[in-house]
Every structure is written in C-alpha cells, then in structure tokens.
Motif scaffolding. Structure first.
Motif, PDB file in Angstrom:
ATOM      1  N   ALA A   1       0.856  -1.191   0.000  1.00  0.00           N
ATOM      2  CA  ALA A   1       0.000   0.000   0.000  1.00  0.00           C
ATOM      3  C   ALA A   1       0.892   1.241   0.000  1.00  0.00           C
ATOM      4  O   ALA A   1       2.048   1.182   0.426  1.00  0.00           O
ATOM      5  CB  ALA A   1      -0.915   0.011   1.219  1.00  0.00           C
ATOM      6  N   PRO A   2       0.385   2.375  -0.485  1.00  0.00           N
ATOM      7  CA  PRO A   2       1.157   3.624  -0.402  1.00  0.00           C
ATOM      8  C   PRO A   2       1.520   3.948   1.043  1.00  0.00           C
ATOM      9  O   PRO A   2       0.831   3.525   1.982  1.00  0.00           O
ATOM     10  CB  PRO A   2       0.198   4.671  -0.986  1.00  0.00           C
ATOM     11  CG  PRO A   2      -0.721   3.890  -1.864  1.00  0.00           C
ATOM     12  CD  PRO A   2      -0.890   2.558  -1.198  1.00  0.00           C
ATOM     13  N   ALA A   3       2.591   4.708   1.230  1.00  0.00           N
ATOM     14  CA  ALA A   3       3.123   4.982   2.565  1.00  0.00           C
ATOM     15  C   ALA A   3       2.095   5.623   3.492  1.00  0.00           C
ATOM     16  O   ALA A   3       2.107   5.386   4.701  1.00  0.00           O
ATOM     17  CB  ALA A   3       4.359   5.875   2.455  1.00  0.00           C
ATOM     18  N   ASP A   4       1.211   6.440   2.944  1.00  0.00           N
ATOM     19  CA  ASP A   4       0.246   7.141   3.789  1.00  0.00           C
ATOM     20  C   ASP A   4      -1.053   6.364   3.982  1.00  0.00           C
ATOM     21  O   ASP A   4      -2.023   6.898   4.528  1.00  0.00           O
ATOM     22  CB  ASP A   4      -0.066   8.521   3.211  1.00  0.00           C
ATOM     23  CG  ASP A   4      -0.647   8.447   1.805  1.00  0.00           C
ATOM     24  OD1 ASP A   4      -0.497   7.393   1.154  1.00  0.00           O
ATOM     25  OD2 ASP A   4      -1.245   9.444   1.363  1.00  0.00           O
ATOM     26  N   LEU A   5      -1.061   5.085   3.562  1.00  0.00           N
ATOM     27  CA  LEU A   5      -2.277   4.289   3.693  1.00  0.00           C
ATOM     28  C   LEU A   5      -2.043   2.988   4.465  1.00  0.00           C
ATOM     29  O   LEU A   5      -2.794   2.027   4.322  1.00  0.00           O
ATOM     30  CB  LEU A   5      -2.864   3.977   2.309  1.00  0.00           C
ATOM     31  CG  LEU A   5      -3.414   5.189   1.549  1.00  0.00           C
ATOM     32  CD1 LEU A   5      -3.895   4.789   0.163  1.00  0.00           C
ATOM     33  CD2 LEU A   5      -4.553   5.850   2.329  1.00  0.00           C
ATOM     34  N   SER A   6      -0.997   2.955   5.289  1.00  0.00           N
ATOM     35  CA  SER A   6      -0.802   1.826   6.201  1.00  0.00           C
ATOM     36  C   SER A   6      -1.906   1.854   7.246  1.00  0.00           C
ATOM     37  O   SER A   6      -2.601   2.863   7.418  1.00  0.00           O
ATOM     38  CB  SER A   6       0.561   1.929   6.886  1.00  0.00           C
ATOM     39  OG  SER A   6       0.608   3.103   7.693  1.00  0.00           O
ATOM     40  N   TYR A   7      -2.070   0.755   7.987  1.00  0.00           N
ATOM     41  CA  TYR A   7      -3.145   0.769   8.984  1.00  0.00           C
ATOM     42  C   TYR A   7      -2.868   1.763  10.117  1.00  0.00           C
ATOM     43  O   TYR A   7      -3.809   2.420  10.598  1.00  0.00           O
ATOM     44  CB  TYR A   7      -3.431  -0.651   9.507  1.00  0.00           C
ATOM     45  CG  TYR A   7      -2.826  -0.991  10.842  1.00  0.00           C
ATOM     46  CD1 TYR A   7      -3.348  -0.486  12.036  1.00  0.00           C
ATOM     47  CD2 TYR A   7      -1.721  -1.843  10.936  1.00  0.00           C
ATOM     48  CE1 TYR A   7      -2.782  -0.801  13.262  1.00  0.00           C
ATOM     49  CE2 TYR A   7      -1.158  -2.157  12.155  1.00  0.00           C
ATOM     50  CZ  TYR A   7      -1.686  -1.633  13.312  1.00  0.00           C
ATOM     51  OH  TYR A   7      -1.119  -1.936  14.525  1.00  0.00           O
ATOM     52  N   PRO A   8      -1.595   1.951  10.582  1.00  0.00           N
ATOM     53  CA  PRO A   8      -1.382   2.970  11.618  1.00  0.00           C
ATOM     54  C   PRO A   8      -1.750   4.380  11.148  1.00  0.00           C
ATOM     55  O   PRO A   8      -2.352   5.158  11.903  1.00  0.00           O
ATOM     56  CB  PRO A   8       0.117   2.858  11.924  1.00  0.00           C
ATOM     57  CG  PRO A   8       0.468   1.453  11.575  1.00  0.00           C
ATOM     58  CD  PRO A   8      -0.355   1.160  10.361  1.00  0.00           C
ATOM     59  N   ARG A   9      -1.384   4.718   9.899  1.00  0.00           N
ATOM     60  CA  ARG A   9      -1.702   6.055   9.399  1.00  0.00           C
ATOM     61  C   ARG A   9      -3.217   6.241   9.277  1.00  0.00           C
ATOM     62  O   ARG A   9      -3.767   7.286   9.671  1.00  0.00           O
ATOM     63  CB  ARG A   9      -1.029   6.267   8.045  1.00  0.00           C
ATOM     64  CG  ARG A   9      -1.227   7.666   7.465  1.00  0.00           C
ATOM     65  CD  ARG A   9      -0.584   8.736   8.330  1.00  0.00           C
ATOM     66  NE  ARG A   9       0.855   8.548   8.418  1.00  0.00           N
ATOM     67  CZ  ARG A   9       1.728   9.030   7.534  1.00  0.00           C
ATOM     68  NH1 ARG A   9       1.303   9.732   6.506  1.00  0.00           N
ATOM     69  NH2 ARG A   9       3.023   8.827   7.693  1.00  0.00           N
ATOM     70  N   GLN A  10      -3.898   5.235   8.749  1.00  0.00           N
ATOM     71  CA  GLN A  10      -5.349   5.340   8.606  1.00  0.00           C
ATOM     72  C   GLN A  10      -6.044   5.312   9.970  1.00  0.00           C
ATOM     73  O   GLN A  10      -7.067   5.978  10.165  1.00  0.00           O
ATOM     74  CB  GLN A  10      -5.871   4.214   7.715  1.00  0.00           C
ATOM     75  CG  GLN A  10      -5.351   4.288   6.278  1.00  0.00           C
ATOM     76  CD  GLN A  10      -6.148   3.436   5.321  1.00  0.00           C
ATOM     77  OE1 GLN A  10      -7.344   3.649   5.135  1.00  0.00           O
ATOM     78  NE2 GLN A  10      -5.493   2.460   4.691  1.00  0.00           N
ATOM     79  N   LEU A  11      -5.477   4.581  10.920  1.00  0.00           N
ATOM     80  CA  LEU A  11      -6.041   4.557  12.272  1.00  0.00           C
ATOM     81  C   LEU A  11      -5.936   5.940  12.912  1.00  0.00           C
ATOM     82  O   LEU A  11      -6.895   6.424  13.534  1.00  0.00           O
ATOM     83  CB  LEU A  11      -5.302   3.526  13.127  1.00  0.00           C
ATOM     84  CG  LEU A  11      -5.697   3.455  14.609  1.00  0.00           C
ATOM     85  CD1 LEU A  11      -7.160   3.058  14.769  1.00  0.00           C
ATOM     86  CD2 LEU A  11      -4.787   2.472  15.361  1.00  0.00           C
ATOM     87  N   GLY A  12      -4.779   6.591  12.758  1.00  0.00           N
ATOM     88  CA  GLY A  12      -4.611   7.931  13.309  1.00  0.00           C
ATOM     89  C   GLY A  12      -5.589   8.921  12.706  1.00  0.00           C
ATOM     90  O   GLY A  12      -6.201   9.732  13.424  1.00  0.00           O
ATOM     91  N   ASN A  13      -5.748   8.871  11.388  1.00  0.00           N
ATOM     92  CA  ASN A  13      -6.694   9.777  10.727  1.00  0.00           C
ATOM     93  C   ASN A  13      -8.120   9.536  11.213  1.00  0.00           C
ATOM     94  O   ASN A  13      -8.890  10.482  11.431  1.00  0.00           O
ATOM     95  CB  ASN A  13      -6.623   9.586   9.209  1.00  0.00           C
ATOM     96  CG  ASN A  13      -5.291  10.034   8.625  1.00  0.00           C
ATOM     97  OD1 ASN A  13      -4.580  10.833   9.233  1.00  0.00           O
ATOM     98  ND2 ASN A  13      -4.950   9.517   7.458  1.00  0.00           N
ATOM     99  N   LEU A  14      -8.460   8.271  11.383  1.00  0.00           N
ATOM    100  CA  LEU A  14      -9.812   7.917  11.803  1.00  0.00           C
ATOM    101  C   LEU A  14     -10.086   8.383  13.232  1.00  0.00           C
ATOM    102  O   LEU A  14     -11.140   8.979  13.516  1.00  0.00           O
ATOM    103  CB  LEU A  14      -9.991   6.403  11.691  1.00  0.00           C
ATOM    104  CG  LEU A  14     -11.411   5.844  11.755  1.00  0.00           C
ATOM    105  CD1 LEU A  14     -12.292   6.464  10.681  1.00  0.00           C
ATOM    106  CD2 LEU A  14     -11.368   4.323  11.582  1.00  0.00           C
ATOM    107  N   LEU A  15      -9.149   8.139  14.137  1.00  0.00           N
ATOM    108  CA  LEU A  15      -9.338   8.545  15.533  1.00  0.00           C
ATOM    109  C   LEU A  15      -9.431  10.061  15.662  1.00  0.00           C
ATOM    110  O   LEU A  15     -10.264  10.582  16.415  1.00  0.00           O
ATOM    111  CB  LEU A  15      -8.189   8.011  16.392  1.00  0.00           C
ATOM    112  CG  LEU A  15      -8.129   6.494  16.594  1.00  0.00           C
ATOM    113  CD1 LEU A  15      -6.873   6.111  17.373  1.00  0.00           C
ATOM    114  CD2 LEU A  15      -9.370   5.971  17.307  1.00  0.00           C
ATOM    115  N   ASN A  16      -8.587  10.775  14.936  1.00  0.00           N
ATOM    116  CA  ASN A  16      -8.611  12.238  15.019  1.00  0.00           C
ATOM    117  C   ASN A  16      -9.875  12.823  14.403  1.00  0.00           C
ATOM    118  O   ASN A  16     -10.382  13.852  14.866  1.00  0.00           O
ATOM    119  CB  ASN A  16      -7.366  12.820  14.342  1.00  0.00           C
ATOM    120  CG  ASN A  16      -6.126  12.710  15.218  1.00  0.00           C
ATOM    121  OD1 ASN A  16      -6.133  13.126  16.373  1.00  0.00           O
ATOM    122  ND2 ASN A  16      -5.061  12.134  14.680  1.00  0.00           N
TER     123      ASN A  16
END
Length: 323
Positions: free
Chosen positions: A76-91
C-alpha cells in the motif's frame, strides 16, 4: 591476455586456489557492506519515526504500532498503512483528544525484535506511548535475529548448528541468497517446497517462542503503566493465533481478531496485495475495526469507558477478540 594466462599457469596451484578464495571472500565482504549501507539508507525513514519522537503536546494520546511489514504497510502507499489510517480515523472522530499514531513497523521483524523496540521506546519518557498495539510473529519461522528463546532451545540439542545458523542469519548476503533461491524456484515452477530452507515448521515451537515474547511485552508495558493490545494477521498464521489465545487467557488481555468480519474468500482476497499483505482497502478495514474496538472497550480517552491501564485494572478483551 595471453601473458596473464601464462603467468597464472606458471604459479603454483596453491597460490591460484588462495587467490580465488581471497577474491571470493573480498566479493562477499563487499556485497555485505553494500547491503548493510543500502539497508541503513532504506530503513532510515522507517526507524526515524520512532527515533525522532519528542514529548507529546498536551491532550495528545500517543499510540505505538509495533510489528513487521504488515504494520509498516507493505502493498500500500506509505500514507495508507493501517497505523496512518487509524490515526486519521481517531482524530476525525475525536472532540477533545489529539491522537498521534506512530508506525513502528519494520519489514522482516520477528516478535523478539518488536519486543526490543517496545522496550527502547518505553525507556525514554519523551518517546513513551500511552498505548502499544502489536502485530508481530509471522516472520519467526525464518528470522532468528535477537531471538533468545530460539537460541536457548536450539543450543540444548544442536549447539554447533545453532551458533552457525545465528551467524548466518546476521549476514545480509546470506539473506539475499535465500531470497534469490526462493524467487528462482518460484519462477521455474519448482514442485519442491518454495519456502525458505531455514523455515521452522514446528508450530508448537513457534507458539512457545511467541508466548514468551508476548508475555515479556505485557510485563514490560505494565511496569510503565501503559496499555497493550494485540492484533492477529489478516491471513491466518496458526502459531500467532495459538499464542494469542494462550496469552489472552494467561494474562487477561485481549487481542483484536482482524479477520472476524469473515467475508467469503474471494472478497477477502480483493483486500490483499501482490505479496499477500493487505492493500490500502485491507488496511482501511483493519483501522476501522481497531478504532471501534478501542472505543468500545475503553482503551482511548474519547471512550466513556476509558480507565487506568491494566497494571491497576485488568483489560476486557475487545470486541472481535479471541479468548
């Protein structure tokens, strides 16, 4: 050219053999140095996210995601890992707390290396997280680096083999050779086992190794009054699943079963990339499931159920968690 040939033929055989051996040794050393330098350059951005951590701002809740390529975000692209998407979702859901989700995933990491990373991160107050999420263990069947359990167990029955294998596993040239042979066999359509020749096929052994590392992770975070949560893999890994079941029961902690939505196999594979890691859609599914579990089970400040870490109060296994 003819002069060189005549010179070589005039030399004693032992000198020719010695020259060839020195040439091979030199090439191996040069390859090893090149791979280590290249690896240091390529992995620097991966390690930098953890290494550059500073004291978080007020009202910031820090989450460390530790693991291997499945955490790093392969396929996946660097900005679409699960940690990155998890951070965006929580915020995006939060009204009062800022979430800093740190991607500590390093491709190839085994559970012992993830354990070391967690210890190092917790040791410094400025880098200490409030919650650790772990998805590690799939590489234990071929990566024995920093694996105290593997070394101690193997030394009991095969001391010489254990020491030789440990030295080989530290060599980048050896690792490159294994990958080259594996890819060559696969491209030729070999009927032989296409896995690495060093694979441990003993699930019981791998499970015991994982239980030891998972247990030490739990004890480490408890000493620092930090929450911990485990994830299994998007595609089943028996030793990890068995170890998580045992660890959850022994320590009273939960793990998120990221396969609990149980889609038909064909639909599930649409969420998987070329190297059998989740793709961006697969990581998005994991992020949503983890975010919901964190909220529902009081592991983040935005949850009405949020409580002190389980060093003082046991955690309730999250929704979708195995017992």
């Amino acid at each position: 050219m003819s002069k060189v040939r005549r010179l070589i033929f005039r030399l004693p055989v032992w000198r020719v053999v010695l020259f060839i051996l020195l040439l091979i040794a030199g090439l191996i050393i040069l390859t090893e140095m090149t791979l280590r330098v290249a690896g240091g350059i390529l992995y620097r951005p991966i390690r930098a996210e953890v290494a550059r951590l500073e004291k978080p701002r007020p009202n910031t809740f820090r989450i460390l995601c530790s693991g291997d390529s499945h955490t790093y975000g392969m396929d996946a692209p660097a900005d679409l890992s699960y940690p990155r998407q998890l951070g965006n979702l929580l915020n995006s859901r939060s009204l009062k707390t800022g979430y800093q989700v740190v991607n500590g995933g390093v491709p190839g990491f085994n559970s012992s290396q993830a354990l070391r990373q967690i210890k190092e991160t917790l040791e410094k107050p400025e880098s200490r997280p409030d919650l650790v999420i772990v998805c590690a263990g799939k590489n234990n069947d071929h990566n024995f680096q920093e694996a105290r359990f593997w070394r101690e167990e193997t030394l009991k029955t095969q001391p010489i083999r254990a020491q030789v294998r440990e030295l080989l596993e530290r060599s980048k040239t050896y690792q490159l050779g294994k990958i080259t042979v594996y890819n060559l066999q696969r491209s030729l359509g070999s009927d032989h086992d296409l896995q690495y020749s060093s694979l441990i096929k003993d699930d019981e052994f791998l499970t015991r190794w994982l239980i030891q590392d998972y247990g030490e992770m739990i004890e480490t975070v408890r000493q620092k009054n930090v929450h911990i949560l485990f994830l299994n893999y998007f595609l089943a890994c028996r030793s990890v699943d068995d170890a998580l079941q045992s660890t959850a029961k022994k320590y009273g902690v939960g793990f998120v079963d990221v396969r609990s939505f149980r889609q038909p196999f064909g639909l599930t594979m649409k969420l998987v990339g070329d190297t059998l890691h989740p793709n961006e859609k697969g990581y998005a599914a994991i992020a949503r499931f983890v975010a919901d579990a964190l909220m529902e089970n009081g592991l983040i400040p935005d949850s009405p159920k949020y409580a002190a870490p389980f060093s003082t109060q046991p955690e309730v296994p999250p929704t979708g968690a195995g017992q």
